[in-house]
Design a protein around this motif. Sequence first.
Motif, PDB file in Angstrom:
ATOM      1  N   PRO A 194      10.528 -27.638  69.308  1.00 42.93           N
ATOM      2  CA  PRO A 194      10.089 -26.588  70.328  1.00 42.93           C
ATOM      3  C   PRO A 194       8.643 -26.401  69.295  1.00 42.93           C
ATOM      4  CG  PRO A 194      11.883 -25.215  70.239  1.00 42.93           C
ATOM      5  CD  PRO A 194      12.024 -26.540  69.576  1.00 42.93           C
ATOM      6  N   ARG A 195       7.769 -26.530  69.231  1.00 41.84           N
ATOM      7  CA  ARG A 195       6.141 -26.535  68.710  1.00 41.84           C
ATOM      8  C   ARG A 195       5.910 -24.955  69.327  1.00 41.84           C
ATOM      9  NH1 ARG A 195       1.183 -27.959  70.427  1.00 41.84           N
ATOM     10  NH2 ARG A 195       1.412 -28.657  72.838  1.00 41.84           N
ATOM     11  N   GLN A 196       4.783 -24.630  68.250  1.00 44.31           N
ATOM     12  CA  GLN A 196       4.257 -23.025  68.637  1.00 44.31           C
ATOM     13  C   GLN A 196       2.899 -23.282  69.056  1.00 44.31           C
ATOM     14  OE1 GLN A 196       3.296 -20.992  64.949  1.00 44.31           O
ATOM     15  NE2 GLN A 196       3.681 -19.148  65.880  1.00 44.31           N
ATOM     16  N   VAL A 197       3.248 -23.155  69.952  1.00 44.29           N
ATOM     17  CA  VAL A 197       1.695 -22.523  70.982  1.00 44.29           C
ATOM     18  C   VAL A 197       0.436 -21.465  70.488  1.00 44.29           C
ATOM     19  CG1 VAL A 197       2.313 -24.443  72.481  1.00 44.29           C
ATOM     20  CG2 VAL A 197       2.321 -21.694  73.662  1.00 44.29           C
ATOM     21  N   ALA A 198      -0.520 -22.499  71.279  1.00 44.32           N
ATOM     22  CA  ALA A 198      -2.152 -20.611  70.632  1.00 44.32           C
ATOM     23  C   ALA A 198      -1.869 -19.136  71.895  1.00 44.32           C
ATOM     24  CB  ALA A 198      -3.070 -21.380  71.448  1.00 44.32           C
ATOM     25  N   THR A 199      -2.345 -18.491  71.678  1.00 40.50           N
ATOM     26  CA  THR A 199      -1.586 -17.285  72.171  1.00 40.50           C
ATOM     27  C   THR A 199      -1.879 -17.144  73.263  1.00 40.50           C
ATOM     28  OG1 THR A 199      -1.761 -16.170  70.460  1.00 40.50           O
ATOM     29  CG2 THR A 199      -2.760 -14.884  72.575  1.00 40.50           C
ATOM     30  N   GLY A 200      -3.431 -17.648  74.289  1.00 38.30           N
ATOM     31  CA  GLY A 200      -3.823 -18.265  75.108  1.00 38.30           C
ATOM     32  C   GLY A 200      -3.427 -18.930  76.148  1.00 38.30           C
ATOM     33  N   GLN A 201      -2.453 -19.251  75.843  1.00 34.50           N
ATOM     34  CA  GLN A 201      -1.114 -20.652  76.912  1.00 34.50           C
ATOM     35  C   GLN A 201      -0.709 -19.874  77.173  1.00 34.50           C
ATOM     36  OE1 GLN A 201      -3.352 -22.698  75.873  1.00 34.50           O
ATOM     37  NE2 GLN A 201      -1.075 -24.673  76.308  1.00 34.50           N
ATOM     38  N   GLY A 202       0.089 -18.357  76.982  1.00 31.51           N
ATOM     39  CA  GLY A 202       0.570 -17.534  77.759  1.00 31.51           C
ATOM     40  C   GLY A 202       0.020 -17.623  79.457  1.00 31.51           C
ATOM     41  N   TRP A 203      -1.200 -17.120  79.256  1.00 29.32           N
ATOM     42  CA  TRP A 203      -1.944 -17.120  80.607  1.00 29.32           C
ATOM     43  C   TRP A 203      -2.320 -18.616  81.546  1.00 29.32           C
ATOM     44  CZ3 TRP A 203      -3.233 -14.843  84.478  1.00 29.32           C
ATOM     45  CH2 TRP A 203      -4.335 -14.948  85.460  1.00 29.32           C
ATOM     46  N   GLN A 204      -2.783 -19.208  80.227  1.00 31.22           N
ATOM     47  CA  GLN A 204      -2.872 -20.841  80.819  1.00 31.22           C
ATOM     48  C   GLN A 204      -2.175 -21.607  81.825  1.00 31.22           C
ATOM     49  OE1 GLN A 204      -5.767 -21.623  81.076  1.00 31.22           O
ATOM     50  NE2 GLN A 204      -5.018 -24.360  81.307  1.00 31.22           N
ATOM     51  N   TRP A 205      -0.679 -21.229  81.101  1.00 32.43           N
ATOM     52  CA  TRP A 205       1.197 -21.336  81.489  1.00 32.43           C
ATOM     53  C   TRP A 205       0.482 -20.799  83.792  1.00 32.43           C
ATOM     54  CZ3 TRP A 205       4.472 -18.890  77.622  1.00 32.43           C
ATOM     55  CH2 TRP A 205       4.445 -20.116  76.244  1.00 32.43           C
ATOM     56  N   ILE A 206       0.521 -19.169  83.948  1.00 35.55           N
ATOM     57  CA  ILE A 206      -0.015 -19.246  85.324  1.00 35.55           C
ATOM     58  C   ILE A 206      -1.143 -20.391  85.808  1.00 35.55           C
ATOM     59  CG2 ILE A 206      -0.335 -17.828  86.105  1.00 35.55           C
ATOM     60  CD1 ILE A 206       1.211 -15.610  84.393  1.00 35.55           C
ATOM     61  N   VAL A 207      -2.029 -19.839  85.197  1.00 38.96           N
ATOM     62  CA  VAL A 207      -3.100 -21.002  85.960  1.00 38.96           C
ATOM     63  C   VAL A 207      -2.423 -22.458  86.196  1.00 38.96           C
ATOM     64  CG1 VAL A 207      -5.564 -22.227  85.754  1.00 38.96           C
ATOM     65  CG2 VAL A 207      -5.415 -19.961  84.297  1.00 38.96           C
ATOM     66  N   GLU A 208      -1.822 -23.181  85.392  1.00 39.69           N
ATOM     67  CA  GLU A 208      -1.009 -24.640  85.845  1.00 39.69           C
ATOM     68  C   GLU A 208      -0.678 -24.443  86.902  1.00 39.69           C
ATOM     69  OE1 GLU A 208      -1.355 -27.291  82.429  1.00 39.69           O
ATOM     70  OE2 GLU A 208      -2.350 -26.134  81.396  1.00 39.69           O
ATOM     71  N   GLY A 209      -0.023 -23.854  86.493  1.00 36.02           N
ATOM     72  CA  GLY A 209       1.451 -23.472  87.882  1.00 36.02           C
ATOM     73  C   GLY A 209       1.117 -23.133  88.560  1.00 36.02           C
TER      74      GLY A 209
ATOM     75  N   VAL B 246       5.031 -19.661  91.894  1.00 35.63           N
ATOM     76  CA  VAL B 246       3.643 -19.817  90.767  1.00 35.63           C
ATOM     77  C   VAL B 246       4.701 -19.425  89.135  1.00 35.63           C
ATOM     78  CG1 VAL B 246       2.138 -19.383  89.604  1.00 35.63           C
ATOM     79  CG2 VAL B 246       1.617 -19.335  91.727  1.00 35.63           C
ATOM     80  N   ILE B 247       5.514 -18.343  89.122  1.00 44.46           N
ATOM     81  CA  ILE B 247       7.106 -18.525  88.314  1.00 44.46           C
ATOM     82  C   ILE B 247       7.385 -19.344  88.115  1.00 44.46           C
ATOM     83  CG2 ILE B 247       8.126 -17.237  87.287  1.00 44.46           C
ATOM     84  CD1 ILE B 247       7.085 -14.521  88.970  1.00 44.46           C
ATOM     85  N   PHE B 248       7.871 -19.808  89.312  1.00 46.68           N
ATOM     86  CA  PHE B 248       8.666 -21.401  88.495  1.00 46.68           C
ATOM     87  C   PHE B 248       8.091 -22.206  88.536  1.00 46.68           C
ATOM     88  CE2 PHE B 248      11.625 -20.123  92.591  1.00 46.68           C
ATOM     89  CZ  PHE B 248      12.115 -19.381  91.257  1.00 46.68           C
ATOM     90  N   ALA B 249       6.425 -22.819  88.480  1.00 44.55           N
ATOM     91  CA  ALA B 249       5.977 -24.039  88.371  1.00 44.55           C
ATOM     92  C   ALA B 249       5.386 -23.574  86.837  1.00 44.55           C
ATOM     93  CB  ALA B 249       5.174 -24.080  89.349  1.00 44.55           C
ATOM     94  N   SER B 250       5.234 -22.151  86.654  1.00 42.89           N
ATOM     95  CA  SER B 250       4.576 -21.796  85.065  1.00 42.89           C
ATOM     96  C   SER B 250       6.364 -22.336  83.924  1.00 42.89           C
ATOM     97  CB  SER B 250       4.320 -20.333  84.942  1.00 42.89           C
ATOM     98  OG  SER B 250       5.625 -19.375  85.239  1.00 42.89           O
ATOM     99  N   VAL B 251       6.741 -22.121  84.464  1.00 42.14           N
ATOM    100  CA  VAL B 251       8.298 -22.059  83.774  1.00 42.14           C
ATOM    101  C   VAL B 251       8.272 -23.684  83.206  1.00 42.14           C
ATOM    102  CG1 VAL B 251      10.606 -22.771  82.754  1.00 42.14           C
ATOM    103  CG2 VAL B 251      10.042 -20.302  84.063  1.00 42.14           C
ATOM    104  N   TYR B 252       7.787 -24.505  84.500  1.00 45.01           N
ATOM    105  CA  TYR B 252       8.195 -25.604  84.065  1.00 45.01           C
ATOM    106  C   TYR B 252       6.919 -26.583  82.936  1.00 45.01           C
ATOM    107  CZ  TYR B 252       7.148 -31.193  84.827  1.00 45.01           C
ATOM    108  OH  TYR B 252       6.916 -32.392  83.934  1.00 45.01           O
TER     109      TYR B 252
END
Length: 235
Positions: free
Chosen positions: A3-18, A219-225
Amino acid sequence: MEPRQVATGQGWQWIVEGFGLFKKSPVIWVVLVIILFLIAIVLHFIPILGPLVLYILSPVFFGGLMMGCKAQQNGEELEITHLFAGFKKNTNALITLGGIYLVGQIIILAVMFILGGSAIISLMKGGETDLAAMTAALSGAMLAVLVGLALYVPLAMALWFAPALAIFNDMQPVPALKSSFNACLKNIVPFLIYGIAIFVLALIASIPLFLGFLVLVPVIFASVYISYRDIYTGA
């Protein structure tokens, strides 16, 4: 996979893309959540065995939904059958993950009961009138809850990506759990942002008779993916 380390803002981006995946097939996503909810209700009506089965099968359903998310990203249609796709691929590994989750929950509940079982029972009975006794009972119950939460977080971290790793990377349960835990630990700050955002969205979703969860849960399910793809493939 490392696993790689990602930027802090990705936490919100996962939800947006989910949410973006949800918007592609909103009706199917809502139906999937309702079916999953109905399955949970039916199993809970079966004394003792039903809830245990639900715990064990949860990663199987989750793995199927991950396959549905992948299909959407590949331009394919999300289908109701995706919910049950985990019964056709790496099922043994997914069921094993469910068994580990169940055992982990039992251990956590046992520890909580040992630490504050008597205090919780005392508070539930409501028989305490002495201020000192009530304070002691509240302290014992709070300690049990805090310890339970502290134990549950590592369990959740280990299981977060484990079904996806079993489905997509053919990883065995123990390596999948280790990898998932390391991935979450390496990205603890983005996950903190993600958790805060989900908490706020859950409060908003609960306002209209909890109907907002028909959107938030998919959205949560999709954000996990999405987070799996981001951390493990960089995509």
